[in-house]
Write a protein that holds these residues in place. Structure first.
Motif, PDB file in Angstrom:
ATOM      1  N   LYS A 177       0.883  -1.081  -0.107  1.00  0.00           N
ATOM      2  CA  LYS A 177      -0.084   0.055  -0.063  1.00  0.00           C
ATOM      3  C   LYS A 177       0.791   1.131   0.100  1.00  0.00           C
ATOM      4  O   LYS A 177       0.502   2.218   0.179  1.00  0.00           O
ATOM      5  N   ALA A 210      -1.484  -3.432  -5.883  1.00  0.00           N
ATOM      6  CA  ALA A 210      -1.407  -1.908  -5.009  1.00  0.00           C
ATOM      7  C   ALA A 210      -2.739  -2.070  -4.232  1.00  0.00           C
ATOM      8  O   ALA A 210      -3.720  -3.127  -4.363  1.00  0.00           O
ATOM      9  N   HIS A 211      -2.692  -0.955  -3.345  1.00  0.00           N
ATOM     10  CA  HIS A 211      -4.072  -1.227  -2.313  1.00  0.00           C
ATOM     11  C   HIS A 211      -4.705   0.354  -2.129  1.00  0.00           C
ATOM     12  O   HIS A 211      -4.532   0.861  -1.195  1.00  0.00           O
ATOM     13  N   ASN A 238      -4.673  -3.589  -8.750  1.00  0.00           N
ATOM     14  CA  ASN A 238      -5.065  -3.087  -7.667  1.00  0.00           C
ATOM     15  C   ASN A 238      -6.326  -4.008  -6.795  1.00  0.00           C
ATOM     16  O   ASN A 238      -7.074  -4.491  -7.463  1.00  0.00           O
ATOM     17  N   THR A 240      -8.847  -3.959  -3.383  1.00  0.00           N
ATOM     18  CA  THR A 240      -9.527  -3.191  -2.184  1.00  0.00           C
ATOM     19  C   THR A 240     -10.723  -4.036  -1.477  1.00  0.00           C
ATOM     20  O   THR A 240     -11.444  -4.889  -2.349  1.00  0.00           O
ATOM     21  N   LEU A 260      -8.225   4.283 -11.605  1.00  0.00           N
ATOM     22  CA  LEU A 260      -6.929   3.203 -11.880  1.00  0.00           C
ATOM     23  C   LEU A 260      -7.004   2.906 -13.386  1.00  0.00           C
ATOM     24  O   LEU A 260      -5.748   2.794 -13.629  1.00  0.00           O
ATOM     25  N   VAL A 265      -3.704   0.973 -14.390  1.00  0.00           N
ATOM     26  CA  VAL A 265      -3.725   0.039 -13.223  1.00  0.00           C
ATOM     27  C   VAL A 265      -5.252  -0.905 -13.220  1.00  0.00           C
ATOM     28  O   VAL A 265      -6.203  -0.188 -13.207  1.00  0.00           O
TER      29      VAL A 265
END
Length: 387
Positions: A177, A210-211, A238, A240, A260, A265
């Motif tokens: 993150k 990623a976060h 990503n 979440t 994103l 992303v």
């Protein structure tokens, strides 16, 4: 400012404005679940907005004192084959390299790593590398924690290069993150970027998991860090969880997906927030989470809606694939038991259910598996389970 972290909640100016009784309550929370944040991230919060989503992500909440939940909701201990090494799915191994992060998310599912408990991250990764070498089915190694990017680039280089020397490992994933919490970790460390450039090859990529939980986390510095990683040959995706008060508005989730996709992303997973101890204040029912995601998809182009909605359950990654007025439909996207891959599950709708266990009763066994009524009809659905 760029590289500094704060671990003492009393140093946060907003905390100092609270009434004494509220300060004491917040300190009760941090005595259980520590506080940690980067000055970069704190600078992006609108402290005058009581509903600021970034504040909710990082600043302690009194309802975290609700002790409902588990220290290990996905039963990671069951799949830990060595200290700091997990092997749950045939193709993937997890190396827990760190028990620190650039910030501690209040809804963290591994908050046990930050609490007063025996260390669970890896001390000596040499035995773990031996295990990976001895298991040719492993094609992916996920470096996680904590956050691997909290480590020095020198140590990361040692691990990444040694993993890269294992022929059957084609993908190295780095779960982080830091792109939100402290993107300067990437933008101000050209040695790290050079490492990625040398080790993310055309045939064997490095992926950054990623976060980003909210579109406001995607700062100009984040975009620059992502650009540098992409130019170095890395792939950035990503994931979440759905978090109450952060991204439960479909317009916000859609904005996250779109932003994103605009910067290259790919939205990868949307998770049901795990029922970790202290997390209930951040969770929403499963079916509401699914509806948030589907409503967000209606606002997006195809490239922005590639994520899957997943419950990371002890038996595997359970994907919610549909819902009607009376039923909810699920399947195993990943399974700890390979025999579960072809199972398709149908159950009655339960608008209050916050986890898979709320739909299926736990079997009276030490083994955390489930007794389902199984019917196989090869002419319709292969491996359909109705419960």
């Amino acid at each position: 400012m760029k590289g500094k972290y704060i671990t003492d909640i009393t140093r946060v100016p907003f905390f100092q404005t609270l009434k004494k009784k509220d300060q004491e309550l917040i300190q009760q929370v941090t005595s259980l679940y520590p506080f940690r944040a980067s000055e970069h991230y704190l600078s992006m919060i609108d402290w005058n907005n009581p509903n600021d989503p970034l504040k909710r992500i990082i600043f302690p909440h009194p309802e975290e004192l609700d002790m409902t939940g588990s220290h290990d909701p996905s039963h990671e201990k069951q799949y830990t084959v060595q200290q700091g090494l997990q092997h749950k799915y045939p193709q993937t191994a997890l190396l827990l390299l760190s028990d620190e992060c650039g910030g501690i998310c209040r809804f963290c599912f591994r908050k046990r790593l930050f609490m007063d408990c025996p260390r669970q991250t890896i001390r000596d990764y040499v035995p773990a590398l031996g295990y990976i070498r001895d298991h040719p089915e492993l094609t992916d190694v996920l470096l996680t924690g904590g956050d691997p990017l909290i480590l020095s680039t020198t140590r990361l280089k040692n691990v990444i290069q040694e993993v890269r020397e294992i022929d059957h490992v084609s993908i190295i994933r780095i779960g982080t993150k830091m792109l939100a919490y402290n993107p300067y970790r990437i933008t101000e460390d050209r040695e790290l970027v050079s490492l990625i450039q040398s080790e993310s090859t055309p045939g064997k990529k490095i992926y950054f998991m990623a976060h980003f939980n909210h579109p406001s986390e995607i700062s100009p510095q984040s975009i620059e860090a992502i650009r540098l990683l992409q130019q170095a040959g890395a792939v950035v995706v990503n994931q979440t969880p759905v978090i109450e008060g952060v991204n439960t508005d479909p317009a916000v989730m859609a904005d996250l997906f779109k932003k994103l996709s605009f910067i290259g992303v790919s939205p990868y997973y949307v998770y049901q927030c795990r029922p970790t101890i202290g997390n209930r204040v951040f969770t929403v029912p499963v079916e509401r989470s699914y509806q948030v995601m589907q409503s967000a998809f209606q606002r997006c182009s195809g490239l922005a809606k590639r994520a899957r909605f997943i419950m990371s359950h002890c038996t595997g990654k359970i994907e919610v694939v549909g819902q009607n007025s009376t039923n909810i439909f699920m399947r195993y996207h990943q399974a700890a038991n390979p025999d579960d891959y072809n199972t398709f599950m149908i159950t009655q709708s339960n608008p209050q259910a916050r986890w898979f266990d709320d739909y299926v009763p736990l079997a009276p066994s030490k083994d955390p598996t489930y007794e389902w009524s199984f019917e196989s009809d090869l002419d319709t659905h292969r491996g359909t389970i109705t419960f």
